[in-house]
Design a protein around this motif. Sequence first.
Motif, PDB file in Angstrom:
ATOM      1  N   ALA B  89       0.815  -1.222   0.000  1.00 15.56           N
ATOM      2  CA  ALA B  89       0.000   0.000   0.000  1.00 15.56           C
ATOM      3  C   ALA B  89       0.841   1.261   0.000  1.00 15.56           C
ATOM      4  O   ALA B  89       0.536   2.234   0.675  1.00 15.56           O
ATOM      5  N   LEU B  90       1.930   1.260  -0.771  1.00 14.93           N
ATOM      6  CA  LEU B  90       2.674   2.517  -0.961  1.00 14.93           C
ATOM      7  C   LEU B  90       1.822   3.425  -1.837  1.00 14.93           C
ATOM      8  O   LEU B  90       1.136   2.954  -2.738  1.00 14.93           O
ATOM      9  N   PHE B  91       1.875   4.735  -1.573  1.00 10.20           N
ATOM     10  CA  PHE B  91       1.076   5.660  -2.370  1.00 10.20           C
ATOM     11  C   PHE B  91       1.715   5.790  -3.754  1.00 10.20           C
ATOM     12  O   PHE B  91       2.832   6.287  -3.874  1.00 10.20           O
ATOM     13  N   PRO B  92       1.021   5.342  -4.795  1.00  8.43           N
ATOM     14  CA  PRO B  92       1.655   5.243  -6.115  1.00  8.43           C
ATOM     15  C   PRO B  92       1.992   6.593  -6.735  1.00  8.43           C
ATOM     16  O   PRO B  92       2.825   6.665  -7.623  1.00  8.43           O
ATOM     17  N   HIS B  93       1.333   7.664  -6.255  1.00  6.44           N
ATOM     18  CA  HIS B  93       1.564   8.968  -6.865  1.00  6.44           C
ATOM     19  C   HIS B  93       2.660   9.747  -6.149  1.00  6.44           C
ATOM     20  O   HIS B  93       2.882  10.905  -6.466  1.00  6.44           O
ATOM     21  N   MET B  94       3.330   9.122  -5.193  1.00  5.48           N
ATOM     22  CA  MET B  94       4.391   9.831  -4.470  1.00  5.48           C
ATOM     23  C   MET B  94       5.705   9.087  -4.628  1.00  5.48           C
ATOM     24  O   MET B  94       5.738   7.862  -4.687  1.00  5.48           O
ATOM     25  N   ASP B  98       8.656  10.875  -0.428  1.00  7.29           N
ATOM     26  CA  ASP B  98       7.386  11.483  -0.023  1.00  7.29           C
ATOM     27  C   ASP B  98       6.496  10.475   0.690  1.00  7.29           C
ATOM     28  O   ASP B  98       5.743  10.830   1.597  1.00  7.29           O
ATOM     29  N   PHE B 102       5.276  11.034   4.505  1.00  9.70           N
ATOM     30  CA  PHE B 102       3.829  11.252   4.615  1.00  9.70           C
ATOM     31  C   PHE B 102       3.350  11.350   6.066  1.00  9.70           C
ATOM     32  O   PHE B 102       2.674  12.298   6.450  1.00  9.70           O
ATOM     33  N   GLY B 103       3.740  10.359   6.868  1.00  7.12           N
ATOM     34  CA  GLY B 103       3.290  10.340   8.255  1.00  7.12           C
ATOM     35  C   GLY B 103       3.795  11.542   9.032  1.00  7.12           C
ATOM     36  O   GLY B 103       3.088  12.097   9.872  1.00  7.12           O
ATOM     37  N   LYS B 105       4.569  14.544   7.793  1.00  3.98           N
ATOM     38  CA  LYS B 105       3.829  15.738   7.377  1.00  3.98           C
ATOM     39  C   LYS B 105       2.424  15.719   7.967  1.00  3.98           C
ATOM     40  O   LYS B 105       1.923  16.747   8.417  1.00  3.98           O
ATOM     41  N   ALA B 106       1.800  14.541   7.940  1.00  3.12           N
ATOM     42  CA  ALA B 106       0.430  14.439   8.456  1.00  3.12           C
ATOM     43  C   ALA B 106       0.387  14.780   9.941  1.00  3.12           C
ATOM     44  O   ALA B 106      -0.591  15.328  10.431  1.00  3.12           O
ATOM     45  N   PHE B 134       9.727   6.194  -7.940  1.00  2.00           N
ATOM     46  CA  PHE B 134       8.320   5.965  -7.658  1.00  2.00           C
ATOM     47  C   PHE B 134       8.140   4.487  -7.289  1.00  2.00           C
ATOM     48  O   PHE B 134       8.912   3.641  -7.767  1.00  2.00           O
ATOM     49  N   ARG B 136       6.280   2.162  -8.322  1.00  2.00           N
ATOM     50  CA  ARG B 136       6.174   1.186  -9.417  1.00  2.00           C
ATOM     51  C   ARG B 136       7.523   0.876 -10.046  1.00  2.00           C
ATOM     52  O   ARG B 136       7.653  -0.059 -10.824  1.00  2.00           O
ATOM     53  N   ARG B 150       8.493   3.689   5.948  1.00  2.00           N
ATOM     54  CA  ARG B 150       7.403   4.643   6.128  1.00  2.00           C
ATOM     55  C   ARG B 150       6.755   4.479   7.509  1.00  2.00           C
ATOM     56  O   ARG B 150       6.428   5.450   8.178  1.00  2.00           O
TER      57      ARG B 150
END
Lengths: 275, 353
Positions: B89-94, B98, B102-103, B105-106, B134, B136, B150
């Motif tokens: 479940a890595l964010f594919p658009h980051m 990033d 993520f955590g 920054k959140a 990325f 992918r 992460r």
Amino acid sequence: MLVHSRKGKWATWALFFVLFLPLFALPLLVIVAASFAGHWSGAFPSGFTGEHYSAATRGESLQALTTSLLTALGASLIALTAGTWAALAAARLKQRGDGTTRLSRLCGRTLDTLFMLPVAVPSVVVGLAVLVAFSKPPMILNGTSTIVVLAHAILVTAFAYQSVAAAIVRLDPAYEQAAASLGARPAYVLWRVKLPLLLPSLTAAAGLCFALSMGELSATMMLYPPDWTPLPVRIYAATDRGATFTGAALAVVLMTATLLVLFAVSRIRTKAPYR
Amino acid sequence: MSSGIRFDSVSVAYGRNGENTVLDSLDLTVEPGEVMALLGPSGSGKTTALRAVAGFVRPASGRVLIGDRDVTALPPHRRGIGMVVQQYALFPHMRVEDNVAFGLKAQKVSRAEIPGRVADALEMTGMAAYAKRFPRELSGGQQQRVAIARALAIRPGVLLLDEPLSALDAQLRSGMLAELARLHRELPDVSILYVTHDQVEALTLADRIAVMDRARLQDCGTPQELYRRPRNEFTASFVGNANLLPVSVGVGSVSLGGAELKVDTGEVASGVSATLCVRPHLVGLGAGPNSLGGKVTEVQWRGATHRVYVDVAGHSVKADLRELREPPALGSEVTLHFAPEDAVLLAAGVTDG
């Protein structure tokens, strides 16, 4: 390709052109031809002229194009916001497991049905409904540009809702959960994870809404004020008074403007193409 | 910031009236800094238990505590956990960096601190060179390392790992297993709840193993305890391989078919029937103490070992023998033996293994 033999391929292509050309390409080509025509009495137009275009791109016609573009822009933005919001809410309501009851799932399904309505109801009816609803106090919008944008938004929201709802179902809940486990509040997850992942369907929905609004005539006819005449109304008016070639030129302008916007919208992507 | 996890008779049920119980009053404590493996077959409730800690399922009853905090009613983002799931479940658009940031920054970690902590987390998982990629563009194993980085970047007191290695191939898996063990040595304060159906992962990594089956906790103990002294048949067969033989208990011995076997009968009363558990690799070929005669029904060559199935008085006995130069022929009569101290007597209940 599903067809493997050489003959089969040729036959498929031939069939494609036989069906595609007369059904889709030819009527459009005819309009383009007519827009340049001085006369059209035989099988082919004659008297090539660019005059219709010079008429179609200035004065009231140019204003009609701007009106159409602004209306479509406003309607698609409203539709996209409302549709996405509703689709996200419905998806949350229908979600199984944590904190959802039978009642909330029922609400979710009701939302689905409600947003189907503008698709099922003829747009003339929607136009009339909007006209009647906003012609009396407390909300009198009759005769304003707002009522046109509003009617368009109502007509196209259903399409935004449906394409976003379909994309939400395909979105893996693992992303949302991973984000939540990292300490991200739901709003942050929505903004940084869910919406970017939904972006391809959001732009597709935006394009669809825009194109539908650009071409909308029947509801607009019932609502438009004199100072807010969208292009389809002008095309209709031109054709109605017999100026077919002017109408054709306006139609080509409408078509080109819509295609250009759709192309621009399709260029919007997140930094990384995925899937 | 070290904090353990405590399940206080946690039950989870699905269905209209909660008739489908997927976790039945689980009582379990993960000590601060401990690696606890939840081991069980699919549908045993182990993932549900982990998701109850993460906050993705709400218990029908009971409490979940992280450290001293009762988190039962808290939403996931306020629990202070790190989680790694099977499908990454890595964010594919980051980009990788990033994703790891993520955590941070959140949680509004100060902007100046983020790059350093991202670099630390990537360094720790050996992914520093891939920060600009990325997801992918990475292999499965690399993606899993990023997912771990992460989760670690937010410095959680509790790390939840949900079958983190099952999407990897066998070779990568053993590498990642060593990697996880090293990470835990470097972060001795982090409590880890590790859900797996793979006994090797559980035995290798865990300080203690909780064995789950059919929504219930079956057994809990150190890997050595569970392996050497399983308390029931399910544990015996799920943690390692086991021969489970129905025997009738005498005084200081049991009988299987006609054979009299010397084993420690402990507190099991004489005269009852019980199950004798013997690990296949502790069974030897040839005469010795506790001999069992039988006919060879199957021989499997596994490289370093031969597994020989012998039919003893109607029960199949597995023996893992060091590669034999001349394995016994099918159908031939052989004698097996095992040391009395290598057998464990399990009271009650017999299912023929």
